[in-house]
Design an enzyme around this catalytic site. Structure first.
Site, PDB file in Angstrom:
ATOM      1  N   HIS A 188      31.247  30.853  46.364  1.00  0.00           N
ATOM      2  CA  HIS A 188      30.145  31.815  46.463  1.00  0.00           C
ATOM      3  C   HIS A 188      29.676  32.049  47.891  1.00  0.00           C
ATOM      4  O   HIS A 188      29.159  33.115  48.211  1.00  0.00           O
ATOM      5  CB  HIS A 188      29.009  31.434  45.517  1.00  0.00           C
ATOM      6  CG  HIS A 188      29.339  31.821  44.111  1.00  0.00           C
ATOM      7  ND1 HIS A 188      29.814  30.920  43.199  1.00  0.00           N
ATOM      8  CD2 HIS A 188      29.361  33.032  43.506  1.00  0.00           C
ATOM      9  CE1 HIS A 188      30.079  31.560  42.070  1.00  0.00           C
ATOM     10  NE2 HIS A 188      29.813  32.836  42.227  1.00  0.00           N
ATOM     11  N   ARG A 295      24.734  40.124  41.081  1.00  0.00           N
ATOM     12  CA  ARG A 295      24.620  38.673  40.850  1.00  0.00           C
ATOM     13  C   ARG A 295      23.154  38.282  41.021  1.00  0.00           C
ATOM     14  O   ARG A 295      22.708  37.973  42.121  1.00  0.00           O
ATOM     15  CB  ARG A 295      25.481  37.908  41.853  1.00  0.00           C
ATOM     16  CG  ARG A 295      26.983  38.037  41.627  1.00  0.00           C
ATOM     17  CD  ARG A 295      27.730  37.182  42.628  1.00  0.00           C
ATOM     18  NE  ARG A 295      29.117  36.972  42.280  1.00  0.00           N
ATOM     19  CZ  ARG A 295      30.131  37.734  42.731  1.00  0.00           C
ATOM     20  NH1 ARG A 295      29.896  38.730  43.531  1.00  0.00           N
ATOM     21  NH2 ARG A 295      31.367  37.463  42.370  1.00  0.00           N
ATOM     22  N   ARG A 332      23.821  41.200  35.921  1.00  0.00           N
ATOM     23  CA  ARG A 332      24.372  40.054  35.207  1.00  0.00           C
ATOM     24  C   ARG A 332      23.266  39.015  35.108  1.00  0.00           C
ATOM     25  O   ARG A 332      22.610  38.709  36.109  1.00  0.00           O
ATOM     26  CB  ARG A 332      25.548  39.478  35.973  1.00  0.00           C
ATOM     27  CG  ARG A 332      26.016  38.195  35.312  1.00  0.00           C
ATOM     28  CD  ARG A 332      27.155  37.551  35.972  1.00  0.00           C
ATOM     29  NE  ARG A 332      26.829  36.924  37.232  1.00  0.00           N
ATOM     30  CZ  ARG A 332      27.740  36.365  38.019  1.00  0.00           C
ATOM     31  NH1 ARG A 332      28.996  36.403  37.656  1.00  0.00           N
ATOM     32  NH2 ARG A 332      27.413  35.797  39.144  1.00  0.00           N
ATOM     33  N   GLU A 430      35.405  35.154  31.373  1.00  0.00           N
ATOM     34  CA  GLU A 430      35.696  34.283  32.515  1.00  0.00           C
ATOM     35  C   GLU A 430      36.319  32.975  32.068  1.00  0.00           C
ATOM     36  O   GLU A 430      36.723  32.163  32.890  1.00  0.00           O
ATOM     37  CB  GLU A 430      34.395  33.946  33.258  1.00  0.00           C
ATOM     38  CG  GLU A 430      33.576  35.146  33.634  1.00  0.00           C
ATOM     39  CD  GLU A 430      32.363  34.785  34.445  1.00  0.00           C
ATOM     40  OE1 GLU A 430      32.492  34.703  35.672  1.00  0.00           O
ATOM     41  OE2 GLU A 430      31.277  34.562  33.864  1.00  0.00           O
ATOM     42  N   ASN A 453      37.485  35.502  39.187  1.00  0.00           N
ATOM     43  CA  ASN A 453      37.284  34.336  40.069  1.00  0.00           C
ATOM     44  C   ASN A 453      37.258  33.071  39.223  1.00  0.00           C
ATOM     45  O   ASN A 453      37.864  32.056  39.560  1.00  0.00           O
ATOM     46  CB  ASN A 453      35.952  34.437  40.825  1.00  0.00           C
ATOM     47  CG  ASN A 453      35.880  35.678  41.682  1.00  0.00           C
ATOM     48  OD1 ASN A 453      36.899  36.237  42.024  1.00  0.00           O
ATOM     49  ND2 ASN A 453      34.676  36.104  42.022  1.00  0.00           N
ATOM     50  N   ASP A 454      36.522  33.157  38.114  1.00  0.00           N
ATOM     51  CA  ASP A 454      36.443  31.992  37.236  1.00  0.00           C
ATOM     52  C   ASP A 454      37.638  31.920  36.291  1.00  0.00           C
ATOM     53  O   ASP A 454      38.179  30.839  36.062  1.00  0.00           O
ATOM     54  CB  ASP A 454      35.145  32.036  36.421  1.00  0.00           C
ATOM     55  CG  ASP A 454      33.995  31.478  37.218  1.00  0.00           C
ATOM     56  OD1 ASP A 454      34.173  30.418  37.852  1.00  0.00           O
ATOM     57  OD2 ASP A 454      32.914  32.092  37.239  1.00  0.00           O
ATOM     58  N   ARG A 464      38.104  26.758  42.247  1.00  0.00           N
ATOM     59  CA  ARG A 464      38.161  27.918  43.142  1.00  0.00           C
ATOM     60  C   ARG A 464      37.635  27.629  44.540  1.00  0.00           C
ATOM     61  O   ARG A 464      37.872  28.386  45.470  1.00  0.00           O
ATOM     62  CB  ARG A 464      37.404  29.099  42.521  1.00  0.00           C
ATOM     63  CG  ARG A 464      35.950  28.845  42.308  1.00  0.00           C
ATOM     64  CD  ARG A 464      35.322  29.884  41.396  1.00  0.00           C
ATOM     65  NE  ARG A 464      34.573  30.890  42.106  1.00  0.00           N
ATOM     66  CZ  ARG A 464      33.771  31.779  41.536  1.00  0.00           C
ATOM     67  NH1 ARG A 464      33.643  31.802  40.220  1.00  0.00           N
ATOM     68  NH2 ARG A 464      33.114  32.651  42.261  1.00  0.00           N
ATOM     69  N   CYS A 501      35.624  42.355  37.729  1.00  0.00           N
ATOM     70  CA  CYS A 501      34.615  42.263  38.783  1.00  0.00           C
ATOM     71  C   CYS A 501      34.823  41.026  39.657  1.00  0.00           C
ATOM     72  O   CYS A 501      33.982  40.702  40.479  1.00  0.00           O
ATOM     73  CB  CYS A 501      33.198  42.309  38.207  1.00  0.00           C
ATOM     74  SG  CYS A 501      32.825  40.937  37.133  1.00  0.00           S
TER      75      CYS A 501
END
Ligand code: PEP
Ligand code: MG
Length: 573
Positions: A188, A295, A332, A430, A453-454, A464, A501
Site C-alpha cells: 500500500h 480506498r 469501497r 480478491e 493485488n490481493d 504482495r 481495479c
C-alpha cells in the site's frame, strides 16, 4: 557512485539528498526489581499516569468536535480507572516487575479478558485501552511515537514504511522520491506513492544501511534503479530521461478528452483509483470515466474520520460533488487490517493478510460499518455514487453487508435524509473462494471488480509486500489468468459488468490480456490512464482474444510472459 536495481514501484524520476529514516522500535524494558526498588517504580508509574492525563485533558480542552471530546473523555476515564492502576501496581509489588513491563503485562491481561467477552462495546474499548497503554509505557521509557517531518526537498530512504507513517508525514511537498529496503509493487505504500505521483523504488535490500544521510541520490521509479552519489554521465542520462518522461506525460494529458477504445472500436471504461481528495482532481485531469476504486481507509487513517463522522461525510460529499459530470465514484468500504491499521490498533495476528481485515473487521465492528454506509449513502444524493465491499470470501458475508446496507437505507428514510435509492452495489473479488463462486455473488450485485493485488497473492500464496519472493508474484501466472477468465464468464453469464481495479489494470504491458479476457472496465492510478488509453487505441480485440486463448492452455508464467512480450513488441502470436 553505486547503482542499485530493485522493484519499480511508482514511476517517475527524481534526484535529491537522502533523508534516512530509521525505525526506533519501542522496546519495553523487562526486568525484576528488588523489594527496595518497588516504591520508586510505583511512583514513576503514577507520574507517567499523571502526565498522560495532563496531555489528554489538554487535548480535551482543544477538541472541537463532539467525537473528539468523547474520545478524550473516555481516555481520561480509563486513566482514572482504579482497577487498571491496581492491576499494574500488583504486578510491580507482588511480581516485582519494573513499571513499564507491569503496564504491558497487566494491560495485556485485561485486553485478553475483554476480547473473550465478545461484546461489541468492549471490543471498541480495547483500542482505547491499548492506546493508553502505549502512551503510559511511552512516558515510562521516554519514547514517543515516531513521526517523519520534512522541511526541505529530500529522497526518503527507510528499511520499510508503514502506510500510517506515510500518511502522517509532515511536509509531503518536500517528498521527492521514496527508496525502501522492503516492500512490493502492490504494497500500500507503493500504491500511495504511485497515486501521488512520487517516484518509488522498493525491495532495495540493505540500501538504507549503505546510503549516507544527505548523500546525492537519483531515483528512477520507472525502471527500478537508484544511483547513490551518481557520476556526471548518470546525471546527464537521468536529466534526459526525466525531461522526455515529462514531455510524454504532458502530451498524454492533452489527449485526456479522447474516449478509450480499441482500434476496432471496442469501448473499455477507464476509471481512476483514488486515495484522497487530491486524487479526484488528478482523475478528472487524466480524463477518467469515474472513480472505480476510492480506498476509503486512508482517509480514516489520516483524519481519524472514524471518530468524527462529519469529517468523513464532508469529504465523501465533496468527492461525489466534484465528480459530477465525470462519472461515478465507487466508495469501497473500509479495508482496514492486513497492512493498514487505524490509530491505536496494532497487528496482534500471526497472519494479518489472512486475518481480521476489510469486511471481516467491519462485520465485527458494526457501528463503524453502519456509520460508513450512512456516510456513503448520504453522498449518493449526487446520483453518481456506488458502494463496493472488499475481501468478500463467502456469500453470507456479502448477504450480511447487503442487509446492513438496507438497514442504513431505512435509517435515512426514517430521518428523511435524501439518498439515491438506486445506488449501485458491487463486490470485489480478491479471494480465490469468491472467484470460484463469482456466479452466485454476481447475482446479488450490480457490478463486480477484481482486486488483483490481493487475488494474485492469495492464488499464488505470495505475500504482495515481501520483496524476497517478489519474483513469484506474477499476475500472468496461468492459474491467475484462468481464474480471471472464469470470473469474467461467470459475471457476463449473469449480465453483470466486471472490471479490474488492482495495479495490473494500469500496466500497459498487461493490457492485451485484460482486453482479451473481456473486461468491461479498468480502474488504475490516474497517472497510468493516458498510457493505457494510447496502447488500447493500437490493439484490436480479436488479436487479444487469440492471445488469451493461447496463454490459457499454457502451464508456465514464463511462457505466458514470453508470448505477451512478443505480442507487445509487435510480433503477434
Ligand atoms: C486489490 O487487492 O487489487 C485492491 C484493489 O485492493 P487493495 O490494493 O487496496 O488491497
Ligand atoms: Mg485488495
Amino acid at each position: 557512485m553505486t547503482e542499485f536495481e530493485a522493484i519499480a514501484a511508482a514511476e517517475g524520476r527524481a534526484r535529491g539528498k537522502a533523508f534516512v529514516f530509521r525505525h526506533d522500535e519501542m522496546v519495553v524494558p523487562h526486568f525484576h526489581v528488588e523489594k527496595g526498588g518497588v516504591e520508586k517504580e510505583v511512583s514513576s508509574l503514577h507520574e507517567a499516569f499523571s502526565s498522560v492525563r495532563k496531555y489528554c485533558a489538554g487535548q480535551l480542552e482543544k477538541a472541537v468536535s463532539d467525537s473528539e471530546k468523547a474520545l478524550y473523555s473516555v481516555q481520561m476515564l480509563m486513566l482514572d480507572d482504579p482497577e487498571w492502576l491496581a492491576a499494574i501496581e500488583r504486578c510491580i509489588k507482588e511480581d516485582l516487575y519494573n513499571a513499564a513491563w507491569a503496564v504491558e503485562s497487566a494491560t495485556d491481561e485485561i485486553v485478553r479478558v475483554l476480547s473473550s467477552v465478545g461484546d461489541e462495546y468492549m471490543k471498541e474499548r480495547i483500542i482505547d485501552i491499548v492506546d493508553m497503554q502505549k502512551a503510559v509505557t511511552g512516558e515510562l521509557t521516554g519514547k514517543v511515537r515516531q513521526h517523519i517531518r520534512l522541511s526541505r526537498d529530500v529522497v526518503l530512504v527507510a528499511d520499510h514504511l508503514l502506510t500510517s507513517e506515510l500518511l502522517a508525514l509532515e511536509g509531503i511537498q518536500h517528498l521527492k522520491a521514496i527508496c525502501l529496503d522492503m516492500g512490493g509493487k502492490t504494497s500500500h505504500v507503493s500504491i500511495l506513492a504511485k497515486g501521488w505521483g512520487i517516484p518509488a523504488v522498493v525491495g532495495l535490500k540493505d540500501f538504507s544501511l549503505l546510503v549516507k544521510e544527505g548523500e546525492d541520490v537519483i531515483v528512477d521509479g520507472t525502471e527500478g534503479r537508484v544511483y547513490a552519489s551518481p557520476n556526471r554521465k548518470q546525471i546527464a542520462l537521468y536529466e534526459r530521461k526525466r525531461l522526455e518522461e515529462e514531455a510524454e506525460n504532458a502530451r498524454l494529458i492533452k489527449e485526456a478528452g479522447i474516449l478509450a477504445r480499441t482500434a476496432d472500436g471496442v469501448r473499455i471504461v477507464l476509471q481512476a483509483n483514488v486515495e484522497d481528495r487530491a486524487g479526484v482532481g488528478d482523475a478528472i485531469k487524466a480524463g477518467c470515466e469515474g472513480v472505480g476504486l476510492f480506498r476509503t481507509e486512508f482517509l480514516e487513517m489520516k483524519y481519524g474520520a472514524t471518530e468524527d463522522f462529519s469529517v468523513r461525510e464532508g469529504i465523501y460529499d465533496e468527492v461525489a460533488g466534484s465528480m459530477e459530470g465525470h462519472g461515478k465514484v465507487t466508495f469501497r468500504t473500509l479495508d482496514i487490517g492486513g497492512d493498514k491499521f487505524l490509530d491505536g490498533m496494532s497487528s496482534q495476528e500471526d497472519n494479518p493478510l489472512l486475518g481480521w481485515r476489510a469486511v471481516r473487521f467491519c462485520l465485527d465492528r458494526r457501528e463503524l460499518f453502519r456509520s460508513q454506509m450512512l456516510s456513503i449513502l448520504k453522498a449518493s444524493r449526487h446520483g453518481n455514487v456506488r458502494i463496493m465491499f472488499p475481501m468478500i470470501s463467502t456469500i453470507e458475508e456479502l448477504e450480511e453487508c447487503l442487509a446492513l446496507l438496507d438497514e442504513a437505507k431505512h435509517c435515512l428514510e426514517d430521518r428523511r435524509i435524501p439518498f439515491d435509492r438506486n445506488m449501485e452495489v458491487g463486490t470485489m473479488i480478491e479471494v480465490p473462494s469468491a472467484a470460484l463462486i463469482s456466479d452466485a455473488l454476481a447475482e446479488k450485485v450490480d457490478f463486480v471488480s477484481i482486486g488483483t493485488n490481493d487475488l494474485v497473492q492469495y492464488v499464488l500464496a505470495v505475500d504482495r509486500g515481501n520483496e524476497r519472493i517478489s519474483h513469484l508474484y506474477r499476475a500472468e501466472h496461468p492459474a491467475v489468468l484462468r481464474l480471471l477468465k472464469m470470473v469474467v464468464d461467470n459475471c457476463h453469464g449473469k449480465g453483470v459488468p466486471v472490471g479490474v481495479c488492482g495495479q495490473i489494470a494500469g500496466d500497459a504491458g498487461m493490457l492485451p490480456l485484460l482486453v482479451g479476457l473481456g473486461f468491461d472496465s479498468l480502474s488504475m492510478p490516474p497517472l497510468s490512464v493516458g498510457r493505457v488509453k494510447e496502447r488500447l487505441s493500437r490493439m484490436v480485440k480479436p488479436d487479444c482474444e487469440k492471445l488469451v486463448n493461447n496463454v490459457l492452455s499454457m502451464n508456465s508464467h514464463e511462457k505466458v510472459a514470453a508470448m505477451l512480450k512478443e505480442f507487445n513488441d509487435g510480433r503477434k502470436t
